[in-house]
Motif scaffolding. Structure first.
Motif, short mmCIF file in Angstrom:
data_model
loop_
_atom_site.label_atom_id
_atom_site.label_comp_id
_atom_site.label_asym_id
_atom_site.label_seq_id
_atom_site.Cartn_x
_atom_site.Cartn_y
_atom_site.Cartn_z
N LEU A 10 4.43 1.13 1.64
CA LEU A 10 4.39 0.23 2.79
C LEU A 10 4.18 -1.21 2.34
N ASP B 70 2.88 -4.68 4.24
CA ASP B 70 2.32 -5.14 5.51
C ASP B 70 2.42 -4.06 6.57
N ASP B 71 2.14 -2.83 6.17
CA ASP B 71 2.11 -1.64 7.04
C ASP B 71 3.48 -1.21 7.54
N THR C 42 0.86 -1.18 0.00
CA THR C 42 0.00 0.00 0.00
C THR C 42 0.90 1.24 0.00
#
Length: 254
Positions: A139, A141-142, A104
């Motif tokens: 990002l 997995d954050d 993301t």
């Protein structure tokens, strides 16, 4: 792409089977002829698929022993390839999906930003010409993976639905897909990697220390007429990621 290259499809499935544990670390994969028969492709296709996974660090070739599953790397490998822009949608999201991660990003765009000298030179425009400047924090997995600052000349995108990269119906689709919708066909990307050190701002965003090593990539996209249509500065933390370039080698004719 509606149809992916055969070797990429084979690589995708081999990657999936490796990550599922079908072959353990140090275990030899079947011969190329066996894999080719299994996938109903030529041995040359299998060779390219395995070479791709060697580049990614999943496999290694051992003289006289065949191709083995490699022990996991402490640093992950980010593969830069001509195919990353041909997969449709976001190249970053596709890259992270191949790593088994969810990609993301967060972004902020400003229109009518005067092009500084360095950007104007790369985009073959006059200093001060209006551009859209977009900053990204990518990002996986954050967790932060890379930073990017992108510049697009408003002489190309102004007055079109894609003027703001992360707004509208094509938000998140990547530069190549977005530009294609306004008749701009990108067929070349030039990347210049350089070593660098993290500034305070970069360290804060990437979760690393000030002065840590970065790989800085200066990337510029060109359309089919050789016109630069977008340029970006990308920063990747060296402690977490290494950069690998896949360079296709053409075969001599005749």
């Amino acid at each position: 792409m509606a149809r992916r290259a055969s070797y990429l499809r084979v690589a995708d499935d081999l990657r999936r089977r490796i990550k599922a544990g079908e072959w353990g670390v140090g275990q030899r994969l079947p011969s190329r002829a066996q894999v080719a028969e299994n996938y109903q492709v030529s041995p040359a296709v299998v060779q390219r698929a395995m070479e791709r996974l060697i580049i990614e660090g999943l496999l290694e070739g051992r003289a006289g022993s065949g191709t083995m599953v490699r022990a996991p790397r402490e640093r992950l490998r980010m593969v830069r390839s001509r195919h990353r822009e041909q997969r449709g949608g976001s190249p970053f999201r596709a890259d992270m999906k191949e790593q088994g991660r969810h990609g993301t990003w967060e972004s902020h765009s400003r229109a009518r930003v005067p092009a500084p000298d360095r950007v104007a030179q790369r985009l073959a425009i006059d200093p001060g010409d209006p551009c859209v400047r977009t900053t990204y924090e990518f990002l996986a997995d954050d967790h932060p993976v890379q930073l990017s600052e992108s510049w697009e000349p408003m002489a190309i995108t102004g007055g079109t639905p894609i003027v703001l990269p992360e707004m509208g119906p094509l938000a998140g689709m990547g530069v190549v897909e977005r530009m294609r919708t306004i008749g701009v066909v990108i067929d070349t990307a030039v990347e210049v990697p350089r070593p660098g050190r993290a500034t305070q701002e970069e360290a804060n965003l990437l979760g690393i220390s000030v002065g840590d090593l970065l790989t800085r990539i200066e990337r510029t996209y060109y359309d089919s007429d050789g016109r630069p249509v977008e340029t970006a500065d990308i920063a990747v933390p060296d402690v977490r990621w290494e950069i690998a370039y896949e360079i296709p080698i053409g075969q001599p004719k005749g």
